[in-house]
Design a protein around this motif. Sequence first.
Motif, PDB file in Angstrom:
ATOM      1  N   GLN A 123       0.853  -1.198   0.000  1.00  0.00           N
ATOM      2  CA  GLN A 123       0.000   0.000   0.000  1.00  0.00           C
ATOM      3  C   GLN A 123       0.887   1.246   0.000  1.00  0.00           C
ATOM      4  O   GLN A 123       1.658   1.475   0.934  1.00  0.00           O
ATOM      5  CB  GLN A 123      -0.913   0.004   1.228  1.00  0.00           C
ATOM      6  CG  GLN A 123      -1.941  -1.120   1.254  1.00  0.00           C
ATOM      7  CD  GLN A 123      -2.957  -0.993   0.129  1.00  0.00           C
ATOM      8  OE1 GLN A 123      -3.308   0.109  -0.298  1.00  0.00           O
ATOM      9  NE2 GLN A 123      -3.429  -2.128  -0.371  1.00  0.00           N
ATOM     10  N   SER A 153       1.139   5.585  -1.209  1.00  0.00           N
ATOM     11  CA  SER A 153       0.391   6.800  -1.525  1.00  0.00           C
ATOM     12  C   SER A 153       0.721   7.249  -2.938  1.00  0.00           C
ATOM     13  O   SER A 153       1.888   7.541  -3.252  1.00  0.00           O
ATOM     14  CB  SER A 153       0.743   7.906  -0.525  1.00  0.00           C
ATOM     15  OG  SER A 153       0.226   9.151  -0.958  1.00  0.00           O
ATOM     16  N   LYS A 187      -0.113   9.977  -4.197  1.00  0.00           N
ATOM     17  CA  LYS A 187       0.262  11.384  -4.112  1.00  0.00           C
ATOM     18  C   LYS A 187       1.753  11.530  -3.825  1.00  0.00           C
ATOM     19  O   LYS A 187       2.438  12.367  -4.428  1.00  0.00           O
ATOM     20  CB  LYS A 187      -0.558  12.064  -3.015  1.00  0.00           C
ATOM     21  CG  LYS A 187      -0.266  13.551  -2.845  1.00  0.00           C
ATOM     22  CD  LYS A 187      -1.141  14.145  -1.748  1.00  0.00           C
ATOM     23  CE  LYS A 187      -0.835  15.637  -1.564  1.00  0.00           C
ATOM     24  NZ  LYS A 187      -1.658  16.230  -0.485  1.00  0.00           N
ATOM     25  N   GLU A 188       2.278  10.714  -2.899  1.00  0.00           N
ATOM     26  CA  GLU A 188       3.709  10.783  -2.587  1.00  0.00           C
ATOM     27  C   GLU A 188       4.550  10.353  -3.776  1.00  0.00           C
ATOM     28  O   GLU A 188       5.607  10.939  -4.050  1.00  0.00           O
ATOM     29  CB  GLU A 188       4.012   9.909  -1.376  1.00  0.00           C
ATOM     30  CG  GLU A 188       3.423  10.435  -0.074  1.00  0.00           C
ATOM     31  CD  GLU A 188       3.750   9.548   1.107  1.00  0.00           C
ATOM     32  OE1 GLU A 188       4.494   8.556   0.919  1.00  0.00           O
ATOM     33  OE2 GLU A 188       3.274   9.840   2.229  1.00  0.00           O
ATOM     34  N   GLU A 225      -6.975  15.018  -5.730  1.00  0.00           N
ATOM     35  CA  GLU A 225      -6.664  14.179  -4.570  1.00  0.00           C
ATOM     36  C   GLU A 225      -6.445  12.744  -5.058  1.00  0.00           C
ATOM     37  O   GLU A 225      -7.271  12.170  -5.765  1.00  0.00           O
ATOM     38  CB  GLU A 225      -7.822  14.212  -3.569  1.00  0.00           C
ATOM     39  CG  GLU A 225      -7.520  13.531  -2.257  1.00  0.00           C
ATOM     40  CD  GLU A 225      -6.418  14.223  -1.475  1.00  0.00           C
ATOM     41  OE1 GLU A 225      -5.691  13.512  -0.767  1.00  0.00           O
ATOM     42  OE2 GLU A 225      -6.285  15.451  -1.590  1.00  0.00           O
ATOM     43  N   THR A 278      -4.536   5.932  -1.959  1.00  0.00           N
ATOM     44  CA  THR A 278      -3.513   4.950  -1.619  1.00  0.00           C
ATOM     45  C   THR A 278      -3.821   3.689  -2.413  1.00  0.00           C
ATOM     46  O   THR A 278      -4.955   3.213  -2.433  1.00  0.00           O
ATOM     47  CB  THR A 278      -3.530   4.636  -0.111  1.00  0.00           C
ATOM     48  OG1 THR A 278      -3.189   5.824   0.602  1.00  0.00           O
ATOM     49  CG2 THR A 278      -2.540   3.528   0.227  1.00  0.00           C
TER      50      THR A 278
END
Length: 543
Positions: free
Chosen positions: A398, A400, A402-403, A427, A430
Amino acid sequence: MKENLSKEQLIKENQELRIRLQEAEDTLQAIREGAVDALIVQGAAGEQIFTLSGEELVYRKLVETMNEGGLTADSNGRIMYCNERFGKMLQRPMEDIIGKSLEDFVLHTERRGLNSLLIRAIDKPSRARIVFKASDGTLVPSRVSANALQNGDSVSICMVAADMTKIEESEETIRLINEQQNQLRESQARLKFSAEAGGIGTWDWDVENDVLIWGQRTRTMFGVEQDRNITHKLFLSFLHRDDRQMVEKAIAECIQKGEKYDIEYRVIRPDGSIRWIYSKGHGIFDEHGKCLRMTGVTLDITESKQKIELLEHLNNELKRSNDELEQFAYIVSHDLREPLRAISGFMGLLKEKYKNHLDAKANEYINYATQGVIRMDELLACLLDYSRVSTRAQVLTQVSAKESLNAAIANLHRSIAESNAAVTFDELPTVKADGRQLTQLFQNLIQNAIKFKSDEKPQIRIGCRKQDNKWLFWVKDNGIGMDKQHFDRIFNIFHRLDRSGKYSGSGIGLSICKKIVERHGGHIWVESERGKGSTFYFIIRQY
């Protein structure tokens, strides 16, 4: 109506009720016609003998003790007398009935039939089906027999009303049973036809008597003659020895625990050939939970099994081939770079040491050779990156999204700044992925959007939405776009749309994107129009 009676019991009870009704009517008729001299009546005081010297008393005693409703009415239908049984049929006391019109106790729709019966009874004994209405609204279908009684100058109508509720319910039950049996036979015939047409065999096992009935299709699957008797023991003898224990266990669980019988097994036919059989069935149990029968269907799945085995073999071969190719690509790209570096170094020394001794043409050749070595080194480096998608892959966890995107933007900060590109994103969720490869995926797509920018300021938008058990991502730009015929080819390794040299690159970036997405159980595609930008979509599956 009695519960849980068989069809035969219902028919017998129906016949008994009809016999009793006929006996009552025959007795009344015999009294009226003078065919009997005396009656023995069973009552609370025991058996009593009545002679015709007391006709009225005899008649009334008979009426009071019979199981049918009895009543006397005048020619207009006004009730002059009724017995207790008729009162019970209407769920009313006798005093609430006597003196009232018969029409008050029948359905409105029955009144015409009632009046017709009264008129016909004056001329001759008549019968009709009349539905009475009890005090609680219950409908009481009855068969009413009516006869005229001459009393001086007046005529009264004597009636016997037999409650037909049980008879009609029995007849309806019998009708429904017959209808269900006919439907069952039709369904079985359709099922048999459908099964045979679809290559499905049928079987039925009488567990207690060990009688196993196979349809023709099942016999063909096992290679058994049509006239051969089948037993459970014989069935087991056909099973492949490696599958016999599994089948016996599945049968035992069905019989003992009521489990569904759903299994695949191999059989060895009399000619020695082996066939794969899929069988599905269920148990039929009595009220004590004892299994009486098992019934079900069979399907020969040999060809399907062979195709699956062949497909698995081909997949394994393909996987082995891909592994070997990736290993080869890694070795070639890694090991060939050392000789290239040596060639590049010697070409540099040659140019440096003998630059004053060589003419312009020789120096030009040296420059061509050096550029070729550099280009080859870049291609090998790209090939090494492509192979590392598999050889250096990490376990999916899992991470992110976004990261991962922020890491890609950080790696490209110089290119973004130089091109004055605006990178925005929604947005992001994950997801289960290889975080390093997800970063590389975003990085390659953003870099591609910057490289093929238009004259306008690059606008790059990253978005995402959930689709069932998958995540759909997209990277949209306002670049130069492309024609539809290139949509699939741009993902081929080393394929480049630009042959002019205006755009740098090796043509492997989108191939790496495709390989990364496929490793994550998804796929990637592009939608574009020349001069109007491109949108790259890719799916990440959620396991």
